[in-house]
Motif scaffolding. Structure first.
Motif, PDB file in Angstrom:
ATOM      1  N   GLU A   1       0.839  -1.167   0.012  1.00 24.95           N
ATOM      2  CA  GLU A   1       0.082  -0.061  -0.086  1.00 24.95           C
ATOM      3  C   GLU A   1       0.968   1.132   0.051  1.00 24.95           C
ATOM      4  N   ASP A   2       1.937   1.354   0.778  1.00 22.33           N
ATOM      5  CA  ASP A   2       2.781   2.401   0.828  1.00 22.33           C
ATOM      6  C   ASP A   2       3.642   2.577  -0.467  1.00 22.33           C
ATOM      7  N   ALA A   3       3.786   1.864  -1.194  1.00 21.67           N
ATOM      8  CA  ALA A   3       4.326   1.542  -2.539  1.00 21.67           C
ATOM      9  C   ALA A   3       3.205   2.115  -3.514  1.00 21.67           C
ATOM     10  N   GLY A   4       2.057   2.440  -3.174  1.00 21.35           N
ATOM     11  CA  GLY A   4       1.354   2.854  -4.266  1.00 21.35           C
ATOM     12  C   GLY A   4       0.785   1.966  -5.269  1.00 21.35           C
ATOM     13  N   ILE A   5       0.765   0.736  -4.709  1.00 26.23           N
ATOM     14  CA  ILE A   5       0.205  -0.399  -5.440  1.00 26.23           C
ATOM     15  C   ILE A   5      -1.049  -0.468  -6.239  1.00 26.23           C
ATOM     16  N   ARG A   6      -1.836   0.244  -5.771  1.00 25.52           N
ATOM     17  CA  ARG A   6      -3.187   0.646  -6.333  1.00 25.52           C
ATOM     18  C   ARG A   6      -3.084   1.427  -7.712  1.00 25.52           C
ATOM     19  N   ARG A   7      -1.864   1.871  -7.900  1.00 32.16           N
ATOM     20  CA  ARG A   7      -1.802   2.810  -9.247  1.00 32.16           C
ATOM     21  C   ARG A   7      -0.709   1.988 -10.111  1.00 32.16           C
ATOM     22  N   ALA A   8      -0.239   0.724  -9.517  1.00 26.65           N
ATOM     23  CA  ALA A   8       0.534   0.178 -10.253  1.00 26.65           C
ATOM     24  C   ALA A   8       0.163  -0.702 -11.553  1.00 26.65           C
ATOM     25  N   ASP A   9       0.964  -0.540 -12.683  1.00 22.16           N
ATOM     26  CA  ASP A   9       0.569  -0.994 -13.955  1.00 22.16           C
ATOM     27  C   ASP A   9       0.888  -2.674 -13.657  1.00 22.16           C
TER      28      ASP A   9
ATOM     29  N   ALA B   1      -0.744  -8.676  -4.292  1.00 24.14           N
ATOM     30  CA  ALA B   1      -0.922  -7.519  -5.302  1.00 24.14           C
ATOM     31  C   ALA B   1      -2.197  -7.974  -6.253  1.00 24.14           C
ATOM     32  N   GLN B   2      -2.279  -9.063  -6.784  1.00 20.34           N
ATOM     33  CA  GLN B   2      -3.349  -9.398  -7.784  1.00 20.34           C
ATOM     34  C   GLN B   2      -4.651  -9.517  -6.993  1.00 20.34           C
ATOM     35  N   ARG B   3      -4.953 -10.094  -5.909  1.00 16.96           N
ATOM     36  CA  ARG B   3      -6.034 -10.634  -5.410  1.00 16.96           C
ATOM     37  C   ARG B   3      -6.601  -9.218  -4.236  1.00 16.96           C
ATOM     38  N   ILE B   4      -5.610  -8.747  -3.626  1.00 18.90           N
ATOM     39  CA  ILE B   4      -6.223  -7.784  -2.747  1.00 18.90           C
ATOM     40  C   ILE B   4      -6.198  -6.282  -3.305  1.00 18.90           C
ATOM     41  N   PHE B   5      -5.224  -6.009  -4.155  1.00 21.59           N
ATOM     42  CA  PHE B   5      -5.223  -4.677  -4.918  1.00 21.59           C
ATOM     43  C   PHE B   5      -5.609  -4.623  -6.422  1.00 21.59           C
ATOM     44  N   GLY B   6      -5.828  -5.776  -6.915  1.00 22.06           N
ATOM     45  CA  GLY B   6      -6.217  -5.755  -8.325  1.00 22.06           C
ATOM     46  C   GLY B   6      -5.272  -5.531  -9.475  1.00 22.06           C
ATOM     47  N   VAL B   7      -4.248  -5.655  -9.142  1.00 22.01           N
ATOM     48  CA  VAL B   7      -2.993  -5.600 -10.251  1.00 22.01           C
ATOM     49  C   VAL B   7      -3.128  -6.397 -11.153  1.00 22.01           C
ATOM     50  N   SER B   8      -3.351  -6.046 -12.507  1.00 21.28           N
ATOM     51  CA  SER B   8      -3.600  -6.876 -13.537  1.00 21.28           C
ATOM     52  C   SER B   8      -2.342  -7.474 -13.868  1.00 21.28           C
ATOM     53  N   ARG B   9      -1.346  -7.140 -13.954  1.00 25.71           N
ATOM     54  CA  ARG B   9       0.086  -7.790 -14.322  1.00 25.71           C
ATOM     55  C   ARG B   9       0.935  -8.018 -13.351  1.00 25.71           C
ATOM     56  N   CYS B  10       1.109  -9.430 -12.921  1.00 30.03           N
ATOM     57  CA  CYS B  10       2.062  -9.722 -12.162  1.00 30.03           C
ATOM     58  C   CYS B  10       2.980 -10.666 -12.365  1.00 30.03           C
ATOM     59  N   ILE B  11       4.226 -10.448 -12.600  1.00 32.73           N
ATOM     60  CA  ILE B  11       5.359 -11.343 -13.031  1.00 32.73           C
ATOM     61  C   ILE B  11       6.336 -11.685 -11.728  1.00 32.73           C
ATOM     62  N   ALA B  12       6.517 -12.948 -11.849  1.00 35.10           N
ATOM     63  CA  ALA B  12       7.577 -13.432 -10.647  1.00 35.10           C
ATOM     64  C   ALA B  12       8.718 -14.281 -11.139  1.00 35.10           C
ATOM     65  N   ARG B  13       9.884 -14.099 -10.316  1.00 34.36           N
ATOM     66  CA  ARG B  13      11.055 -14.864 -10.582  1.00 34.36           C
ATOM     67  C   ARG B  13      10.792 -16.131  -9.822  1.00 34.36           C
ATOM     68  N   VAL B  14      10.930 -17.456 -10.556  1.00 35.09           N
ATOM     69  CA  VAL B  14      10.785 -18.626  -9.847  1.00 35.09           C
ATOM     70  C   VAL B  14      12.034 -19.481  -9.929  1.00 35.09           C
ATOM     71  N   ASN B  15      12.630 -19.649  -8.857  1.00 33.78           N
ATOM     72  CA  ASN B  15      13.903 -20.150  -8.541  1.00 33.78           C
ATOM     73  C   ASN B  15      13.936 -21.729  -8.840  1.00 33.78           C
ATOM     74  N   ASN B  16      12.958 -22.441  -8.453  1.00 32.04           N
ATOM     75  CA  ASN B  16      12.609 -23.816  -8.951  1.00 32.04           C
ATOM     76  C   ASN B  16      11.738 -24.318 -10.140  1.00 32.04           C
ATOM     77  N   PRO B  17      12.244 -24.505 -11.084  1.00 33.50           N
ATOM     78  CA  PRO B  17      11.260 -24.803 -12.262  1.00 33.50           C
ATOM     79  C   PRO B  17      10.135 -25.502 -11.819  1.00 33.50           C
ATOM     80  N   LYS B  18      10.271 -26.530 -10.796  1.00 27.64           N
ATOM     81  CA  LYS B  18       9.086 -27.466 -10.331  1.00 27.64           C
ATOM     82  C   LYS B  18       7.898 -26.688 -10.058  1.00 27.64           C
ATOM     83  N   ASN B  19       8.078 -25.235  -9.518  1.00 27.24           N
ATOM     84  CA  ASN B  19       6.875 -24.475  -9.165  1.00 27.24           C
ATOM     85  C   ASN B  19       6.556 -23.557 -10.172  1.00 27.24           C
TER      86      ASN B  19
END
Length: 223
Positions: free
Chosen positions: A61-69, A88-106
């Motif tokens: 919230e402090d980061a201004g997530i509601r305005r984030a693209d 970010a996706q469920r609570i603040f409704g950010v439509s684009r979320c990208i994650a680093r995944v360290n273990n390909p199994k995940n």
């Protein structure tokens, strides 16, 4: 664009540096005080560094997530990246979320909940940069004549359609000079028809003029 990055390590710092050079607004959430203090004085551009946990909704919230693209999670912990993207996706409704995944199994777990992910540890920064700047559009091939591109787009988690039932290709409002031609899902790859269903995490192949890639991205964000 307004971009929030959770994790100020080497990848997060590099990504922020590249995005700031492109005149984007960037906020980094980093829980290590030493790292946060260093970023606060070494970065250049329109940025903000917040010392805190990216998995905590208060700091988002402090980061201004509601305005984030776009929200990007780049920490070295898959569980932290998953949780922060989910918030970010469920609570603040950010439509684009990208994650680093360290273990390909995940990878499957992230894709099932509609989070775009990159698993390569050697190319992570450049790949996330491409995802962030092009909005989930990666260029598969440039056709021989003109500026027509064959592109891959990951179907995001949908706000206006039932994610379990999916959305039919014919119900996706595509801009002029673009068409969905194929889809890759857990069941394999197939050429689409208007009755082909699309689900979050599926990868669709789109033929489109290079000049309208932003409109193509927007079409999927509105699902």
């Amino acid at each position: 664009m307004n971009i929030v990055i959770a994790g100020g390590g080497k990848i997060g710092e590099y990504l922020a540096t590249v995005l700031l050079k492109s005149k984007n607004d960037v906020v980094i959430i980093e829980k290590n005080q030493t790292t946060a203090d260093r970023l606060a004085v070494t970065l250049s551009g329109n940025y903000l560094v917040i010392e805190g946990d990216g998995c905590d909704s208060r700091y988002q919230e402090d980061a201004g997530i509601r305005r984030a693209d776009i929200f990007v999670a780049t920490t070295g912990q898959d569980d932290a990246n998953l949780v922060s993207c989910e918030i970010a996706q469920r609570i603040f409704g950010v439509s684009r979320c990208i994650a680093r995944v360290n273990n390909p199994k995940n990878l499957r777990i992230f894709r099932e909940v509609g989070i775009e992910c990159v698993s390569s540890t050697t190319l992570i920064a450049s790949l996330i940069e491409e995802e962030a700047l092009l909005g989930s559009v990666s260029i598969a091939s440039s056709l021989r004549h003109g500026n027509v591109l064959l592109s891959e787009i990951t179907v995001p988690k949908m706000k206006h359609h039932n994610n379990e039932n999916g959305v039919l290709v014919g119900d996706v409002t595509m801009p002029a000079q673009s068409i969905i031609v194929a889809v890759s899902s857990k069941d394999g790859v197939e050429v689409v028809s208007p009755r082909t269903p699309l689900f979050p995490g599926d990868t669709v192949v789109v033929v489109a003029d290079e000049s309208i890639l932003d409109k193509v991205r927007a079409a999927f964000r509105l699902l």
